[in-house]
Design a protein around this motif. Structure first.
Motif, PDB file in Angstrom:
ATOM      1  N   LEU A  13       0.821  -1.203   0.000  1.00 18.04           N
ATOM      2  CA  LEU A  13       0.000   0.000   0.000  1.00 18.04           C
ATOM      3  C   LEU A  13       0.858   1.257   0.000  1.00 18.04           C
ATOM      4  O   LEU A  13       1.845   1.351   0.731  1.00 18.04           O
ATOM      5  N   ASP A  14       0.474   2.225  -0.866  1.00 23.63           N
ATOM      6  CA  ASP A  14       1.202   3.495  -0.893  1.00 23.63           C
ATOM      7  C   ASP A  14       0.646   4.485   0.123  1.00 23.63           C
ATOM      8  O   ASP A  14       1.341   5.399   0.547  1.00 23.63           O
ATOM      9  N   GLY A  15      -0.609   4.311   0.468  1.00 24.02           N
ATOM     10  CA  GLY A  15      -1.180   5.243   1.430  1.00 24.02           C
ATOM     11  C   GLY A  15      -2.641   4.949   1.720  1.00 24.02           C
ATOM     12  O   GLY A  15      -3.312   4.270   0.936  1.00 24.02           O
ATOM     13  N   VAL A  16      -3.085   5.408   2.862  1.00 25.27           N
ATOM     14  CA  VAL A  16      -4.498   5.297   3.226  1.00 25.27           C
ATOM     15  C   VAL A  16      -5.024   6.708   3.440  1.00 25.27           C
ATOM     16  O   VAL A  16      -4.421   7.502   4.163  1.00 25.27           O
ATOM     17  N   MET A  17      -6.118   7.047   2.752  1.00 28.22           N
ATOM     18  CA  MET A  17      -6.693   8.379   2.875  1.00 28.22           C
ATOM     19  C   MET A  17      -8.071   8.269   3.503  1.00 28.22           C
ATOM     20  O   MET A  17      -8.935   7.573   2.994  1.00 28.22           O
ATOM     21  N   ILE A  18      -8.261   8.972   4.596  1.00 28.28           N
ATOM     22  CA  ILE A  18      -9.548   8.923   5.278  1.00 28.28           C
ATOM     23  C   ILE A  18     -10.245  10.273   5.197  1.00 28.28           C
ATOM     24  O   ILE A  18      -9.652  11.309   5.491  1.00 28.28           O
ATOM     25  N   GLY A  19     -11.485  10.243   4.766  1.00 28.95           N
ATOM     26  CA  GLY A  19     -12.317  11.445   4.791  1.00 28.95           C
ATOM     27  C   GLY A  19     -13.379  11.222   5.851  1.00 28.95           C
ATOM     28  O   GLY A  19     -13.887  10.103   5.987  1.00 28.95           O
ATOM     29  N   THR A  20     -13.698  12.238   6.615  1.00 28.34           N
ATOM     30  CA  THR A  20     -14.730  12.025   7.621  1.00 28.34           C
ATOM     31  C   THR A  20     -15.578  13.273   7.835  1.00 28.34           C
ATOM     32  O   THR A  20     -15.080  14.392   7.776  1.00 28.34           O
ATOM     33  N   THR A  21     -16.852  13.035   8.056  1.00 30.85           N
ATOM     34  CA  THR A  21     -17.759  14.136   8.376  1.00 30.85           C
ATOM     35  C   THR A  21     -18.025  14.154   9.876  1.00 30.85           C
ATOM     36  O   THR A  21     -18.898  14.865  10.346  1.00 30.85           O
ATOM     37  N   HIS A  22     -17.236  13.359  10.593  1.00 30.78           N
ATOM     38  CA  HIS A  22     -17.443  13.195  12.026  1.00 30.78           C
ATOM     39  C   HIS A  22     -17.489  14.525  12.774  1.00 30.78           C
ATOM     40  O   HIS A  22     -18.353  14.754  13.610  1.00 30.78           O
ATOM     41  N   PHE A  23     -16.543  15.417  12.449  1.00 31.52           N
ATOM     42  CA  PHE A  23     -16.432  16.669  13.218  1.00 31.52           C
ATOM     43  C   PHE A  23     -17.501  17.671  12.789  1.00 31.52           C
ATOM     44  O   PHE A  23     -18.042  18.402  13.613  1.00 31.52           O
ATOM     45  N   THR A  24     -17.805  17.696  11.502  1.00 36.67           N
ATOM     46  CA  THR A  24     -18.883  18.561  11.038  1.00 36.67           C
ATOM     47  C   THR A  24     -20.193  18.117  11.688  1.00 36.67           C
ATOM     48  O   THR A  24     -20.967  18.943  12.173  1.00 36.67           O
ATOM     49  N   ASN A  25     -20.428  16.797  11.673  1.00 33.28           N
ATOM     50  CA  ASN A  25     -21.669  16.286  12.250  1.00 33.28           C
ATOM     51  C   ASN A  25     -21.776  16.623  13.736  1.00 33.28           C
ATOM     52  O   ASN A  25     -22.845  16.981  14.225  1.00 33.28           O
ATOM     53  N   ALA A  26     -20.655  16.495  14.453  1.00 33.38           N
ATOM     54  CA  ALA A  26     -20.664  16.807  15.888  1.00 33.38           C
ATOM     55  C   ALA A  26     -21.104  18.256  16.087  1.00 33.38           C
ATOM     56  O   ALA A  26     -21.877  18.579  16.983  1.00 33.38           O
ATOM     57  N   MET A  27     -20.626  19.126  15.203  1.00 39.65           N
ATOM     58  CA  MET A  27     -20.951  20.552  15.301  1.00 39.65           C
ATOM     59  C   MET A  27     -22.428  20.785  14.959  1.00 39.65           C
ATOM     60  O   MET A  27     -23.133  21.489  15.671  1.00 39.65           O
ATOM     61  N   VAL A  28     -22.863  20.171  13.859  1.00 39.15           N
ATOM     62  CA  VAL A  28     -24.232  20.385  13.394  1.00 39.15           C
ATOM     63  C   VAL A  28     -25.237  19.792  14.382  1.00 39.15           C
ATOM     64  O   VAL A  28     -26.274  20.380  14.670  1.00 39.15           O
ATOM     65  N   GLU A  29     -24.887  18.625  14.937  1.00 38.00           N
ATOM     66  CA  GLU A  29     -25.813  17.955  15.855  1.00 38.00           C
ATOM     67  C   GLU A  29     -25.571  18.354  17.310  1.00 38.00           C
ATOM     68  O   GLU A  29     -26.252  17.874  18.209  1.00 38.00           O
ATOM     69  N   ARG A  30     -24.582  19.220  17.539  1.00 39.12           N
ATOM     70  CA  ARG A  30     -24.250  19.669  18.900  1.00 39.12           C
ATOM     71  C   ARG A  30     -23.989  18.487  19.819  1.00 39.12           C
ATOM     72  O   ARG A  30     -24.467  18.444  20.951  1.00 39.12           O
ATOM     73  N   ARG A  31     -23.263  17.504  19.315  1.00 38.73           N
ATOM     74  CA  ARG A  31     -22.969  16.315  20.099  1.00 38.73           C
ATOM     75  C   ARG A  31     -21.498  16.285  20.473  1.00 38.73           C
ATOM     76  O   ARG A  31     -20.652  16.653  19.672  1.00 38.73           O
ATOM     77  N   ARG A  32     -21.194  15.782  21.629  1.00 44.99           N
ATOM     78  CA  ARG A  32     -19.832  15.533  22.079  1.00 44.99           C
ATOM     79  C   ARG A  32     -18.939  16.757  21.954  1.00 44.99           C
ATOM     80  O   ARG A  32     -17.759  16.677  21.634  1.00 44.99           O
TER      81      ARG A  32
END
Lengths: 369, 514
Positions: free
Chosen positions: B56-75
């Protein structure tokens, strides 16, 4: 025309004033927050019809003076203008009965409404420019020579205040006030051009608060209906869309208390077509491939191409997709006397003013198709 | 070979890509702890592709985790904000224009102190260490650990933010501090908003990124690992743990870039139907159209450059109400395979309607056979209407444009949308996001002070653009694909010699890959 400004008008007023600001006058967003907070406390601010104003009332022109680039960092302390007004009242030994907007363009449309609420005095539905200009002597109130800028009072964000009782000319008042404003951090409250109700009635660019609100309401409606918002703005004010394109360069400096610079917009449809626009707080001159297409006192407005959101000079950025709209200025600014003060030569450009057809709507209503 | 992973609120998708070829794809539910879902997805694609993880040359992760936390006011962590600028700025204090629920969630711990600079570098007022110590005492007594620090004109001079951070760390060595000067540009309120959001997400970011790492370790993957940021470029994972706000909007960017890749279209509307929301964006010349003015995240104004997207509460997991008829915005989210009726649950979702209408085969169709045909038809019609209204709002002209439909919830959308010329659901549409992450671009930045006494402005700009381009190339970008995406100048009037700070970002495709 409107008889008062309520919290529901702030959004529309901000959009309309931002467009009429032709890039200057500061971002209405920040001052809009303060206006909303004051309106929450007081309910509404009364607008005075300039045709119906008591001719003997003592009126004062107010606004923030400085560079908008400083204003989005050094946010308002909140009492800059009202402290300047109170100081000028003490200096004169008289109370003001009406607050007058120096320039309808940008945030300076909002400050005088806040000041009116703080002072318990109505604000006139009209202003001294029908747009925004960078310098004090460019106010329509001064053109006949019987209203003077000084005595004037200024206040910084904090404790410092100053009065300039008398100057030789309006240009000298501008020079002294500008130096003071720069020392105060390129953002200061100003009260000046004390005049009678009769003078307000004769010299102001009338009903521009109403016009800004109507324009903003029309923009909001156009967005909801998915109309071509840039085109709607141009038609509402009797102007035209000069170019749609991408900003490919922005050059700016905060010098001598102003935000100065120039920008280039490259056409979407033909990348060989470029508009170069010079600004000094406001957009002054637009040249298309070297040919002048609009100059002060006519208006050059830059808005987000899709939404019609006005972009002030301090928020211009590389890559923005914009429409450049040109709009005829208010009639009072285009007399030969006025052009000596607000024409291209007054800004140091050796260019003849060639007016766009028509005038800025003067009834407080936008143009309809 | 590269692996792209998209960790969404509902699904975790993974793809293996060999150059331009999609070798394997999978879609699994996102798990509460994130790690398990990633391990499941990784195992599936590694097995399917027969990939040796050593190669493997690389692993790329995209996540909406932090946006969702902000939008849903969670955690969100309780966060203090210290702003230096007194006596200026009082009438617009920190958090001034935030929605109440989110300001409440953060606790409204705002402090104003003396300091800040004027536009020309003078001090507004002197920095007062004792005042900051009192503020720190107050923050500490409230048990708050996340602190955002802003100061007027800190992009011009960050000394007061740095001195404040030192003072905080003397008393609270473990404090999690975000300086506004490290993440934003001129515009105090927006820059400070971003700093506060970053601070309140930091502890979530640290645990999330370590969850990512744990998943990779479990899979014996040692290849470099990146996280995609909002402009479509990659950042190092540890950097992402410190600056979670930089991932905001990376989801839409990835899905649009993935859609462009899959459809081969340069100009199109992209409709990304997920589990909870549908995001509509616009591709222009192969790039997501960027919002021109301030963008708000969960109602908070920022000045990030982000793709201009419209998000509506419609997705495969959207809960359908019957009396009166409602669709979303509530969603069963990652619990779709437990709660949806076709999977034996008791919640009626948009997916159940699609199955009952015969639009797709998932779960057990017989479990929704008793739904009234009328209801199915009405809900289906309403869904199509919601999508076409959103598409219409994002269009820039009345002309018909092609639409690319991607995302796991694409089954909800019919083969025709009002206002579009045609609809494309390209192969692998459901994992466009993960593909967008896998083909993410690399960027190079320069940010330094030039003296315009020694060179012209044009020369300085050209030099800055060259430096950024060189950095992008040395980070692995193909020189032919480089584009300058951002230029920002801040005149530093307090320094002699007409000094100006020039920031340039150059971005290009990964060389040898795409």
């Amino acid at each position: 025309m409107k008889s008062k400004i309520t919290i529901d008008d702030v959004n529309a007023l901000g959009i309309g004033a931002g467009i009429l600001g032709t890039g200057g006058g500061g971002d209405p967003y920040l001052e809009g927050i303060q206006l909303r907070r004051e309106l929450e406390k007081h309910g509404s601010q009364t607008l005075l019809d300039p045709q119906m104003i008591d001719e003997n009332v003592l009126a004062v022109v107010v606004g923030m003076i400085g560079a908008p680039t400083a204003g989005i960092e050094k946010l308002r302390e909140g009492t800059e203008i009202i402290r300047a007004v109170r100081l000028l009242e003490r200096h004169l030994g008289q109370k003001f009965g009406a607050i007058v907007i120096a320039e309808i363009g940008g945030a300076n449309s909002m400050g005088p409404l806040v000041t009116g609420l703080q002072a318990g005095v109505p604000t006139v539905d009209g202003d001294g420019m029908g747009r925004a200009f960078p310098e004090l002597q460019m106010c329509s109130f001064l053109l006949q020579g019987d209203v003077t800028v000084a005595p004037l009072a200024m206040a910084d964000a904090g404790v410092a205040t100053a009065v300039i009782p008398k100057t030789k000319t309006a240009v000298w008042s501008e020079r002294l006030a500008r130096n003071l404003a720069t020392s105060m951090g390129a953002t200061a409250g100003l009260a000046c051009m004390v005049m009678t109700g009769k003078q307000v009635k004769e010299y102001c660019v009338p009903y521009t608060v109403s016009l800004a609100c109507r324009l903003g309401e029309r923009v909001i409606q156009a967005r909801a209906k998915n109309e071509d918002v840039s085109d709607v703005i141009a038609r509402s004010l009797g102007g035209k869309v000069q170019l749609r394109g991408k900003i490919t360069d922005v050059f700016r400096r905060t010098t001598r208390g102003w935000a100065q610079g120039n920008l280039t917009v490259e056409s979407f449809s033909d990348s060989s077509v470029r508009l170069e626009i010079n600004f000094q707080n406001e957009f002054l001159i637009a040249k298309e491939n070297g040919n002048v297409v609009a100059t002060v006192p006519d208006m050059i407005c830059i808005v987000v191409e899709e939404t019609g959101e006005p972009i002030p000079t301090e928020r211009l950025y590389y890559g923005a997709r914009v429409a450049v709209i040109v709009v005829p200025g208010a009639a009072v600014l285009k007399t030969s006397d006025a052009l000596q003060v607000v024409g291209p030569r007054a800004f140091g450009y050796d260019i003849e003013f060639s007016p766009l057809p028509g005038d800025l709507p003067a009834s407080g209503e936008i143009l309809h198709d | 070979m590269r692996i792209g992973i998209d960790v969404g609120g509902t699904n975790t998708d993974a793809v293996v890509m060999d150059g331009k070829t999609v070798v394997a794809t999978t879609k699994t539910p996102t798990t509460e702890n994130i790690t398990d879902g990633i391990v499941t997805a990784l195992s599936a694609v590694v097995t399917e592709s027969g990939l040796d993880v050593e190669n493997l040359d690389g692993v790329m992760i995209g996540t909406t985790h932090f946006t969702n936390a902000m939008v849903e006011r969670r955690r969100l962590e309780q966060t203090a904000c210290i702003r230096l600028g007194l006596p200026a700025t009082v009438c617009l204090p920190p958090l001034v224009d935030w929605p109440d629920d989110i300001a409440d969630a953060l606790g409204r711990h705002t402090y104003l102190g003396h300091g800040g600079h004027e536009f020309d570098g003078r001090e507004i007022s002197a920095f007062d260490r004792n005042e900051i110590r009192d503020i720190v005492d107050s923050i500490q007594s409230k048990g708050i650990n996340a602190i955002a620090i802003s100061s007027v004109f800190s992009p011009v001079n960050a000394e007061f933010e740095e001195q404040t951070a030192e003072t905080v760390l003397e008393v609270m060595p473990e404090a999690n501090i975000t300086l506004s000067s490290t993440i934003g540009r001129i515009g105090l309120l927006e820059r400070e908003n971003a700093a506060v959001m970053n601070a309140c997400l930091r502890s979530l970011a640290v645990s999330t990124v370590s969850g990512f790492k744990k998943a990779l370790t479990e899979m014996n993957i040692t290849a470099p690992f990146f996280i995609s940021q909002n402009d479509g470029t990659l950042m190092n994972a540890d950097f992402a743990a410190d600056y979670p706000v930089l991932t905001f909007a990376s989801g839409p960017t990835n899905s649009m870039r993935g859609a462009a890749f899959l459809s081969d279209l340069k100009d199109a509307i992209v409709v990304d139907v997920g589990g909870t929301t549908t995001d509509v964006g616009v591709l222009q010349q192969g790039f997501p159209r960027v919002a021109a003015t301030a963008v708000s995240i969960g109602g908070v104004r920022t000045n990030f450059r982000m793709p201009d997207t419209l998000s509506i509460g419609l997705g495969g997991g959207s809960i359908v109400g019957q009396d009166p008829m409602t669709i979303g915005p509530q969603s069963v989210g990652f619990q779709l395979t437990e709660k949806a009726q076709v999977f034996g649950g008791d919640v009626l979702t948009a997916t159940d309607i699609a199955v009952a209408g015969g639009r797709v085969v998932v779960g057990d169709k017989t479990l929704v056979s008793d739904l009234e045909a009328n209801l199915v038809e009405n809900v289906n019609q309403k869904i199509q209407e919601m999508v076409s209204v959103a598409v219409d709002r994002m269009k820039t002209s009345a002309a018909l444009v092609p639409a690319v439909i991607v995302g796991g919830g694409s089954i909800l959308v019919q083969d025709h949308i009002e206002g579009t010329s045609n609809i494309l659901k390209p192969e692998n549409y459901s994992v466009a996001n993960a593909i967008g992450a896998a083909i993410a671009q690399v960027g190079g930045e320069t940010d330094r002070v030039f003296s315009l006494a020694e060179m012209s402005r044009d020369e300085a700009l050209a030099q800055a653009k060259n430096e950024a381009t060189e950095r992008a190339v040395s980070a692995g970008a193909n020189a032919d694909t480089i584009e300058i995406v951002d230029v920002e100048e801040v005149p530093l009037a307090y320094l002699p010699g007409n000094a100006t700070r020039i920031m340039v970002k150059a971005v290009g495709d990964l060389a040898g890959g795409i």
